[in-house]
Design a protein around this motif. Sequence first.
Motif, PDB file in Angstrom:
ATOM      1  N   TRP A  95      -7.477   5.559   0.690  1.00  0.00           N
ATOM      2  CA  TRP A  95      -6.487   6.152   2.193  1.00  0.00           C
ATOM      3  C   TRP A  95      -6.665   7.478   2.360  1.00  0.00           C
ATOM      4  CZ3 TRP A  95      -4.018   2.327  -2.214  1.00  0.00           C
ATOM      5  CH2 TRP A  95      -3.275   2.790  -2.466  1.00  0.00           C
ATOM      6  N   ALA A 116      -0.873  -5.709  -0.482  1.00  0.00           N
ATOM      7  CA  ALA A 116      -0.446  -4.538  -0.454  1.00  0.00           C
ATOM      8  C   ALA A 116      -2.164  -3.461  -0.079  1.00  0.00           C
ATOM      9  CB  ALA A 116       0.697  -3.877  -0.512  1.00  0.00           C
ATOM     10  N   TYR A 117      -2.108  -3.940  -2.054  1.00  0.00           N
ATOM     11  CA  TYR A 117      -3.401  -3.110  -1.863  1.00  0.00           C
ATOM     12  C   TYR A 117      -4.982  -3.500  -0.955  1.00  0.00           C
ATOM     13  CZ  TYR A 117      -6.961   0.418  -4.598  1.00  0.00           C
ATOM     14  OH  TYR A 117      -7.615   1.142  -4.965  1.00  0.00           O
ATOM     15  N   GLU A 119      -4.706  -4.796   2.028  1.00  0.00           N
ATOM     16  CA  GLU A 119      -4.218  -4.523   2.962  1.00  0.00           C
ATOM     17  C   GLU A 119      -4.329  -3.254   3.552  1.00  0.00           C
ATOM     18  OE1 GLU A 119      -0.567  -6.423   3.724  1.00  0.00           O
ATOM     19  OE2 GLU A 119      -2.102  -8.295   4.541  1.00  0.00           O
ATOM     20  N   ALA A 120      -3.824  -1.812   2.989  1.00  0.00           N
ATOM     21  CA  ALA A 120      -4.531  -0.712   2.700  1.00  0.00           C
ATOM     22  C   ALA A 120      -5.470  -0.652   2.866  1.00  0.00           C
ATOM     23  CB  ALA A 120      -3.189   0.163   1.385  1.00  0.00           C
ATOM     24  N   THR A 121      -5.887  -0.337   1.727  1.00  0.00           N
ATOM     25  CA  THR A 121      -8.233  -1.028   1.926  1.00  0.00           C
ATOM     26  C   THR A 121      -8.957  -1.594   2.961  1.00  0.00           C
ATOM     27  OG1 THR A 121      -8.016  -1.152  -0.829  1.00  0.00           O
ATOM     28  CG2 THR A 121      -9.882  -1.394  -0.120  1.00  0.00           C
ATOM     29  N   SER A 124      -8.113   1.339   5.772  1.00  0.00           N
ATOM     30  CA  SER A 124      -8.856   2.786   4.868  1.00  0.00           C
ATOM     31  C   SER A 124     -10.884   2.581   5.467  1.00  0.00           C
ATOM     32  CB  SER A 124      -8.790   2.820   3.729  1.00  0.00           C
ATOM     33  OG  SER A 124      -7.671   2.625   2.948  1.00  0.00           O
ATOM     34  N   LEU A 182      -2.044   4.058   9.028  1.00  0.00           N
ATOM     35  CA  LEU A 182      -2.288   3.262   7.355  1.00  0.00           C
ATOM     36  C   LEU A 182      -0.187   3.557   7.419  1.00  0.00           C
ATOM     37  CD1 LEU A 182      -3.804   6.013   4.896  1.00  0.00           C
ATOM     38  CD2 LEU A 182      -4.509   3.609   5.830  1.00  0.00           C
ATOM     39  N   PRO A 183      -1.134   1.896   6.864  1.00  0.00           N
ATOM     40  CA  PRO A 183       0.655   1.576   6.242  1.00  0.00           C
ATOM     41  C   PRO A 183       1.569   2.176   5.435  1.00  0.00           C
ATOM     42  CG  PRO A 183      -0.680   0.456   4.989  1.00  0.00           C
ATOM     43  CD  PRO A 183      -1.603   0.955   6.049  1.00  0.00           C
ATOM     44  N   LEU A 185       2.634   3.793   2.738  1.00  0.00           N
ATOM     45  CA  LEU A 185       1.485   3.284   0.717  1.00  0.00           C
ATOM     46  C   LEU A 185       2.922   3.811  -0.370  1.00  0.00           C
ATOM     47  CD1 LEU A 185      -0.388   5.463   1.038  1.00  0.00           C
ATOM     48  CD2 LEU A 185      -1.111   3.236   1.583  1.00  0.00           C
ATOM     49  N   PRO A 204       0.983   1.265  -3.462  1.00  0.00           N
ATOM     50  CA  PRO A 204       0.334  -0.246  -3.490  1.00  0.00           C
ATOM     51  C   PRO A 204      -1.054  -0.296  -4.590  1.00  0.00           C
ATOM     52  CG  PRO A 204      -0.464   0.324  -1.506  1.00  0.00           C
ATOM     53  CD  PRO A 204       0.251   1.950  -2.259  1.00  0.00           C
TER      54      PRO A 204
END
Length: 376
Positions: A95, A116-117, A119-121, A124, A182-183, A185, A204
């Motif tokens: 992120w 969660a990781y 989805e954040a990736t 990003s 971004l969600p 974090l 995450p």
Amino acid sequence: MGLTLAEYHRLTPLPRPGGVLYVKPGARGYRDPVFELLQRTAEPFGERALDLNPGVGLASLPLEGRMEVDRLETSRAAFRCLQSSGLKARLAPPWEAEENAYDLVVLALPAGRGTAYVEATLVSAARALRMGGRVYLAGDKNKGFERYFKEARALLGYGLVLKREGPVRVALLEKEREAPPLPSLWHPFQARLLGETFTFFHLPGVFSAGKVDKASVLLLEALVGEVGREGIRGRRILDLGAGYGALTLPLARLGGEVTALEDDLVSVHSLERNLAENRLSARVFHSDVDEALTEEEAFDIIVTNPPFHVGGAVILDVAQAFVEAAAARLKPGGGFFLVANPFLKYEPLLEERFGAFRTLLVREYKVLFAEKARRG
């Protein structure tokens, strides 16, 4: 006889077009079918590329010398390989990627790090791409590839699966719409450990997100049962694979002089925030096992809840290196406390390294204790 500490830390050069690729135990992305198929599929597009989960750098190698390639890596073990290979990389979570800056993103899905990781990736990756930019997305259909591919298509627009080999898939997607924000974090939770309440925050991808795992609770109970609370005060303590600080914080609160070592940068950021939020102090190092320590550093007590929740040789190498590091880093008369799943066979390793060990507690997990012989 297992892996020695010197063997664990040794970087091995592999010839590659235009240079050498370094690999080592504990560094992911080598002899991994997801990274290998991605490497055989990825082709240059535009001028700037970003690898969001490089490991040792295998997947984005075909782009090297044909585009400018940036790599964001969180593992200290993998980063050591990237640096030695002369591949451009920086220590950062996905992120922190520059926005609207890249024509191409290469991503081996970090499925082992949780939804969660991943989805954040994915968000990003979408944010890092210019409009019309492309993503090569690789993963295993037994580890959520179809679901994540669907999510990536919802974020980006067009996408199709290019290659299938066994359970491994590589898809190509194109950015046709603006990326969402971004969600959130950071996530907080509270935990009571050794009679004290702690507020933890985590990003995450950390191990045991949202609650302290039972193995760490058991290790703390066994440790206090063995040495007493006063046996912790003023002692030099090493927490190997510290995560977000489930062991570091309570030991620091009891007056231990704690040094925390952690390979994962996201966990390091979480641990540093947790110390600050709880007004505690410890030395924290982003470290490939004990690589960040000076050669002569030694400790009275070493604790570890080694990684076992993810399968694979990388994890076993690291867990074994933790035992080797403990044997090397304990002061004579010092104690090593290890918690593990009952089926994991650490006992022969402890016997070999320390001459003897005791099982302190067994309750869902087992806590093993070994003492370093005093000099005669």
